[in-house]
Design a protein around this motif. Structure first.
Motif, short mmCIF file in Angstrom:
data_model
loop_
_atom_site.label_atom_id
_atom_site.label_comp_id
_atom_site.label_asym_id
_atom_site.label_seq_id
_atom_site.Cartn_x
_atom_site.Cartn_y
_atom_site.Cartn_z
N ASN A 79 -6.22 7.15 1.70
CA ASN A 79 -5.87 5.75 1.91
C ASN A 79 -6.55 5.17 3.15
O ASN A 79 -6.93 5.91 4.05
N ASP A 80 -6.66 3.85 3.15
CA ASP A 80 -7.22 3.09 4.25
C ASP A 80 -8.51 3.70 4.80
O ASP A 80 -8.55 4.18 5.93
N GLU B 113 0.83 -1.21 0.00
CA GLU B 113 0.00 0.00 0.00
C GLU B 113 0.86 1.26 0.00
O GLU B 113 0.55 2.24 -0.67
N ASN C 70 -0.02 -7.14 -3.01
CA ASN C 70 1.45 -7.17 -3.06
C ASN C 70 1.92 -8.62 -3.14
O ASN C 70 2.50 -9.15 -2.21
N ASP D 50 -8.46 0.36 0.20
CA ASP D 50 -7.03 0.66 0.36
C ASP D 50 -6.69 2.08 -0.10
O ASP D 50 -6.15 2.87 0.66
N LEU D 51 -6.98 2.35 -1.36
CA LEU D 51 -6.64 3.66 -1.91
C LEU D 51 -7.80 4.20 -2.74
O LEU D 51 -8.43 3.44 -3.49
N PHE E 299 0.84 3.95 -2.83
CA PHE E 299 0.54 5.34 -2.47
C PHE E 299 1.61 6.27 -3.03
O PHE E 299 1.30 7.32 -3.61
N GLU F 281 -7.66 -1.57 -4.93
CA GLU F 281 -7.41 -2.60 -3.92
C GLU F 281 -6.02 -3.15 -4.21
O GLU F 281 -5.80 -3.77 -5.25
N VAL F 282 -5.09 -2.89 -3.31
CA VAL F 282 -3.69 -3.19 -3.59
C VAL F 282 -3.33 -4.62 -3.20
O VAL F 282 -3.66 -5.08 -2.10
#
Ligand SMILES: [Zn+2]
Length: 328
Positions: free
Chosen positions: A56-57, A37, A86, A70-71, A41, A83-84
């Motif tokens: 964010n969040d 995230e 990873n 998320d963002l 960002f 929606e991130v």
């Protein structure tokens, strides 16, 4: 960007004792997620137009249901929800099914996105925003180990395509001469609708009993520390920290462990393991925390030191490995 309260709590528990295997796993997932995230960002911040707002969040809990986003990028053309993910293992999406390293994946990211967007659609509508609402999975990991076949390409974006995507979005937005006011207003409206402390985790008194008490070193986390008037010295790594900062940091840690409690000197003191006196903890509570409506206690910011007091300058600065100097 800050870590969630649960993430902060797990880190405090890890510093002060042992995590259960489930907690270890949870902390690992949270760390990887947070890194992703943060990365997303920063990249979006770099590529976005200056007047766009990136939030964010965000957590919402209204009649429509509970969701976490998320963002969220607010542009002249509308809202972009990211929606991130990873992921650095091999992920594969084919014929409506996900595989991780060749085995079935428990959660369907597309289904999760769909659910989020169904709820978010209602929030978007009630905001009065006339722009578009777009939701995408954003695969942020550099290893690009996610292979997607047969999914709607509008529903996801990979890291390598992010810059170009935002540049094109910016070009599309140039037809608007200036809509900064609306963007700002929509961001404020959204923030006013979020629930900041929706999913707080607390620990039991028994768990607290089992935790290691005292001030741990801000660098190496050792408890082999000594409070010497204005400094806390670490005998393990040789660093020194302003004692006011170390005490403040420890108080914040207490607040993260017990998010539903106000901060009372006598209770907070129990985390110091006798290293600091009552009056000193009380003095710092009075100096840095707001008095709460219940007598003799202070408002718990439910935030670790690094987020709550990052910009405060202390008279004594931290020193790394310069040997331990005792003050006379
Ligand atoms: Zn140390």
């Amino acid at each position: 960007m800050r870590k969630s309260q649960e993430h902060q709590l797990l880190e405090e528990l890890q510093s002060r004792g042992r995590l259960s295997p489930t907690e270890e796993k949870e902390l690992f997932i949270r760390r990887v997620g947070f890194e992703g995230e943060l990365e997303a960002f920063q990249l979006i911040s770099d590529y976005k137009k200056s007047e766009w707002q990136l939030l964010n969040d965000l957590t919402f809990n209204h009649d429509f249901g509970e969701i976490q986003v998320d963002l969220l990028l607010i542009t002249q053309l509308g809202w972009w929800v990211f929606e991130v993910k990873n992921y650095d293992s091999d992920y594969e999406y084919r014929d409506g099914k996900w595989l991780v390293n060749g085995r079935p994946k428990a959660r369907d990211d597309f289904a999760q996105l769909k659910r989020t967007m169904e709820i978010f659609k209602n929030i978007h509508r009630s905001s009065g925003s006339r722009g578009e609402l777009v939701g995408k999975l954003l695969f942020i990991n550099e290893s690009d180990s996610v292979e997607i076949v047969g999914a709607d390409s509008a529903l996801y974006l990979k890291r390598a395509k992010l810059k170009r995507y935002l540049q094109e979005l910016a070009e599309d937005c140039t037809i608007f001469i200036d809509d900064t006011v609306n963007i700002e207003r929509e961001a404020q409206w959204l923030l006013s609708w979020t629930e900041k402390n929706l999913r707080l985790k607390s620990i039991t008194d028994d768990r607290f009993e089992s935790l290691r008490k005292g001030i741990y070193c801000y660098l190496c986390r050792s408890f082999n520390t000594e409070v010497v008037r204005f400094h806390v010295c670490c005998h393990a790594c040789g660093s020194t920290e302003a004692s006011e900062k170390a005490i403040l940091r420890t108080i914040c840690g207490y607040g993260v462990l017990f998010p539903y409690k106000n901060l009372k000197t006598s209770e907070v003191l129990s985390l110091f393991g006798g290293q600091v006196k009552y009056y000193r903890v009380n003095k710092i509570l009075k100096k840095y925390f707001e008095v709460s409506s219940s007598k003799g206690s202070f408002i718990n910011p439910i935030n670790s030191f690094e987020y709550q007091f990052l910009n405060i300058k202390f008279r004594y600065i931290d020193k790394r490995n310069l040997g331990i100097k005792k003050e006379s």
